[in-house]
Design a protein around this motif. Structure first.
Motif, PDB file in Angstrom:
ATOM      1  N   ASP A 157       0.839  -1.209   0.000  1.00  0.00           N
ATOM      2  CA  ASP A 157       0.000   0.000   0.000  1.00  0.00           C
ATOM      3  C   ASP A 157       0.869   1.252   0.000  1.00  0.00           C
ATOM      4  N   LEU A 158       2.087   1.117   0.519  1.00  0.00           N
ATOM      5  CA  LEU A 158       2.929   2.310   0.682  1.00  0.00           C
ATOM      6  C   LEU A 158       4.401   1.908   0.835  1.00  0.00           C
ATOM      7  N   VAL A 159       5.269   2.760   0.321  1.00  0.00           N
ATOM      8  CA  VAL A 159       6.724   2.548   0.448  1.00  0.00           C
ATOM      9  C   VAL A 159       7.301   3.711   1.253  1.00  0.00           C
ATOM     10  N   VAL A 160       8.201   3.398   2.210  1.00  0.00           N
ATOM     11  CA  VAL A 160       8.915   4.465   2.920  1.00  0.00           C
ATOM     12  C   VAL A 160      10.349   4.470   2.404  1.00  0.00           C
ATOM     13  N   ASN A 161      10.777   5.631   1.947  1.00  0.00           N
ATOM     14  CA  ASN A 161      12.111   5.745   1.340  1.00  0.00           C
ATOM     15  C   ASN A 161      13.129   6.249   2.365  1.00  0.00           C
TER      16      ASN A 161
ATOM     17  N   THR B 285       2.394   5.232  -3.486  1.00  0.00           N
ATOM     18  CA  THR B 285       2.513   6.284  -2.465  1.00  0.00           C
ATOM     19  C   THR B 285       3.834   6.079  -1.715  1.00  0.00           C
ATOM     20  N   VAL B 286       4.657   7.124  -1.724  1.00  0.00           N
ATOM     21  CA  VAL B 286       5.983   7.044  -1.097  1.00  0.00           C
ATOM     22  C   VAL B 286       6.084   8.113  -0.004  1.00  0.00           C
ATOM     23  N   VAL B 287       6.517   7.694   1.182  1.00  0.00           N
ATOM     24  CA  VAL B 287       6.859   8.659   2.237  1.00  0.00           C
ATOM     25  C   VAL B 287       8.387   8.713   2.302  1.00  0.00           C
ATOM     26  N   HIS B 288       8.952   9.887   2.116  1.00  0.00           N
ATOM     27  CA  HIS B 288      10.408  10.048   2.153  1.00  0.00           C
ATOM     28  C   HIS B 288      10.861  10.361   3.575  1.00  0.00           C
ATOM     29  N   ASN B 289      11.972   9.751   3.963  1.00  0.00           N
ATOM     30  CA  ASN B 289      12.619  10.073   5.251  1.00  0.00           C
ATOM     31  C   ASN B 289      14.129   9.908   5.035  1.00  0.00           C
ATOM     32  N   TYR B 290      14.746  10.934   4.442  1.00  0.00           N
ATOM     33  CA  TYR B 290      16.184  10.845   4.166  1.00  0.00           C
ATOM     34  C   TYR B 290      16.820  12.237   4.226  1.00  0.00           C
ATOM     35  N   GLY B 291      18.166  12.220   4.301  1.00  0.00           N
ATOM     36  CA  GLY B 291      18.903  13.490   4.292  1.00  0.00           C
ATOM     37  C   GLY B 291      19.279  13.953   5.682  1.00  0.00           C
ATOM     38  N   HIS B 292      19.706  13.015   6.558  1.00  0.00           N
ATOM     39  CA  HIS B 292      19.932  13.330   7.972  1.00  0.00           C
ATOM     40  C   HIS B 292      21.351  13.770   8.307  1.00  0.00           C
ATOM     41  N   GLY B 293      22.159  14.047   7.278  1.00  0.00           N
ATOM     42  CA  GLY B 293      23.487  14.620   7.521  1.00  0.00           C
ATOM     43  C   GLY B 293      24.235  13.929   8.649  1.00  0.00           C
ATOM     44  N   GLY B 294      24.748  14.739   9.599  1.00  0.00           N
ATOM     45  CA  GLY B 294      25.523  14.212  10.719  1.00  0.00           C
ATOM     46  C   GLY B 294      24.696  14.002  11.972  1.00  0.00           C
ATOM     47  N   PHE B 295      23.358  13.884  11.811  1.00  0.00           N
ATOM     48  CA  PHE B 295      22.500  13.802  13.012  1.00  0.00           C
ATOM     49  C   PHE B 295      21.468  12.677  12.914  1.00  0.00           C
ATOM     50  N   GLY B 296      21.770  11.667  12.110  1.00  0.00           N
ATOM     51  CA  GLY B 296      20.789  10.592  11.859  1.00  0.00           C
ATOM     52  C   GLY B 296      20.400   9.808  13.100  1.00  0.00           C
TER      53      GLY B 296
END
Ligand SMILES: Cc1cc2nc3c(=O)[nH]c(=O)nc-3n(C[C@H](O)[C@H](O)[C@H](O)COP(=O)(O)OP(=O)(O)OC[C@H]3O[C@@H](n4cnc5c(N)ncnc54)[C@H](O)[C@@H]3O)c2cc1C
Length: 369
Positions: free
Chosen positions: A191-195, A331-342
């Protein structure tokens, strides 16, 4: 109602934390699919290379600061009550040199080294150091109780928590993010992908986010015990070289850093930089190597090296991408780009991603009625 079928792409701290939160209440069936998993060491996989500690860097009042604020209680609770997670408390000392204010590393440290930071009431024991306590060439400093995470223990612990909740793990390499919808363990389309693909979202089909860039971090892992977690806002060696020391929990060794080299994709450790890192760390913390039998301060020959390493922090202009998008009918929910604070923002960001998932799936269920 039948559980939602969700595929989380990414086996780093972001993907694993998001999968864990999504799998907690039984309303979702979660598959984690990734090219790299805990246990792997690769330049395309940032998470194992992190220190990792909690040194907040978000601007006051920003979403970023909120994610870091919301992550502290979870990490502190794990450090206090769950030794299996591989996290322990450590006193951190943040040293600031006024001359670093405009440098690459000085900008990175600007909130962390503030004399009145927003996080002073979040972490325990925050205080400014007196002039008498400052080291040579240091203009100001603060200290507080932080945590250090042994990533070699913590990432597998996250996997084990997911497995207990029924999450299924698969190796997969996707050319296009929408392909991930077809690897759900039920055999049906998700139903959904989380990137949660970190820096790789720069080239992943359907995403190709050119705002992503690497901030290269080189480290040396040693067996020596520094007795403290310490950082300095910059160095005289280069604009993008810095100095930090932390000892990982549960025998994970001590991390000596580092660098913050933007747009540098080099995967191999630079031997000259390694020497500069070790020298700077000993200057900051002579106890790391102590004195020889004649009472003379030891140099880098006193370090007992486990390995050298390089990781690419997934930095993103404009900050983390937490957003829902329809890509190729998925439907994609993005969760990326956390630099030096992941790590230090992981629980806050993942909770925000779960909210986006719930609202996207809520709308979907309504559309089906
Ligand atoms: C030297 C160093 C020190 C650091 N210190 C700290 C610290 O002290 N505190 C802190 O909070 N943070 C720290 N960080 C930053 C932190 O490590 C990162 O922000 C975090 O690891 C990013 O995690 P991620 O899960 O988003 O990405 P990653 O860990 O890179 O994971 C990405 C995942 O996506 C998968 N993937 C990518 N593309 C595809 C594809 N096409 N198909 C299938 N799978 C794919 C990968 O295989 C991987 O599993 C540090 C980083 C470095 C390098």
């Amino acid at each position: 109602m039948a559980p939602n079928k969700i595929v989380v792409v990414g086996g780093g701290v972001t993907g694993l934390t998001t999968a864990l939160l999504l799998s907690r209440d039984g309303s979702n069936q979660v598959t984690v699919a990734a090219k790299h998993m805990p246990g792997d060491y690769d330049i395309e996989y940032c998470s194992p290379w992190a220190g990792a500690n909690y040194l907040p860097v978000g601007e006051p009042g920003s979403d970023h600061a909120e994610w870091e604020k919301n992550t502290w209680p979870v990490l502190a609770d794990l450090a206090k009550n769950n030794p299996r997670a591989g996290i322990h408390f450590q006193r951190a000392v943040i040293n600031v040199r006024a001359k670093d204010a405009q440098s690459t590393t000085g900008q990175w440290f600007s909130q962390l080294g503030s004399s009145d930071p927003w996080y002073k009431n979040v972490v325990p024991d925050f205080r400014l150091l007196s002039k008498e306590e400052l080291g040579p060439n240091i203009d100001s400093a603060n200290s507080f109780t932080s945590v250090c995470i042994n990533t070699a223990v913590y990432l597998p612990w996250l996997v084990s928590q997911c497995l207990e909740n029924g999450v299924v793990f698969k190796r997969a390499v996707f050319k296009h993010i929408s392909d991930a919808a077809y690897v759900h363990h039920s055999g049906s389309k998700a139903d959904l992908v989380v990137n949660c693909t970190g820096l790789s979202s720069r080239k992943l089909g359907g995403v190709e986010d050119q705002k992503l860039l690497p901030a290269r971090g080189q480290i040396v892992v040693v067996r020596n015990d520094p007795g403290v977690m310490a950082s300095i806002s910059g160095s005289d060696d280069a604009d993008d070289e810095v100095c930090y020391i932390m000892m990982r929990a549960a025998g994970g060794g001590t991390i000596l850093g580092g660098s913050y080299q933007k747009n540098n994709w080099e995967s191999q450790p630079d031997p000259s930089l390694a020497i500069r890192i070790m020298k700077r760390c000993i200057e900051l913390c002579p106890d790391l190597v102590g004195k020889d039998e004649n009472g003379k301060q030891r140099g880098i020959e006193g370090l007992d090296i486990i390995r050298h390493g390089v990781g690419l922090r997934p930095l993103r202009e404009g900050g983390v991408r937490l957003e829902t998008e329809k890509i190729g009918g998925v439907t994609v929910v993005h969760n990326y780009g956390h630099g030096g604070f992941g790590y230090q923002a992981s629980w806050g960001c993942s909770a925000a991603a779960v909210k986006l998932v719930n609202s996207a799936l809520g709308e979907k269920s309504k559309a089906r009625l």
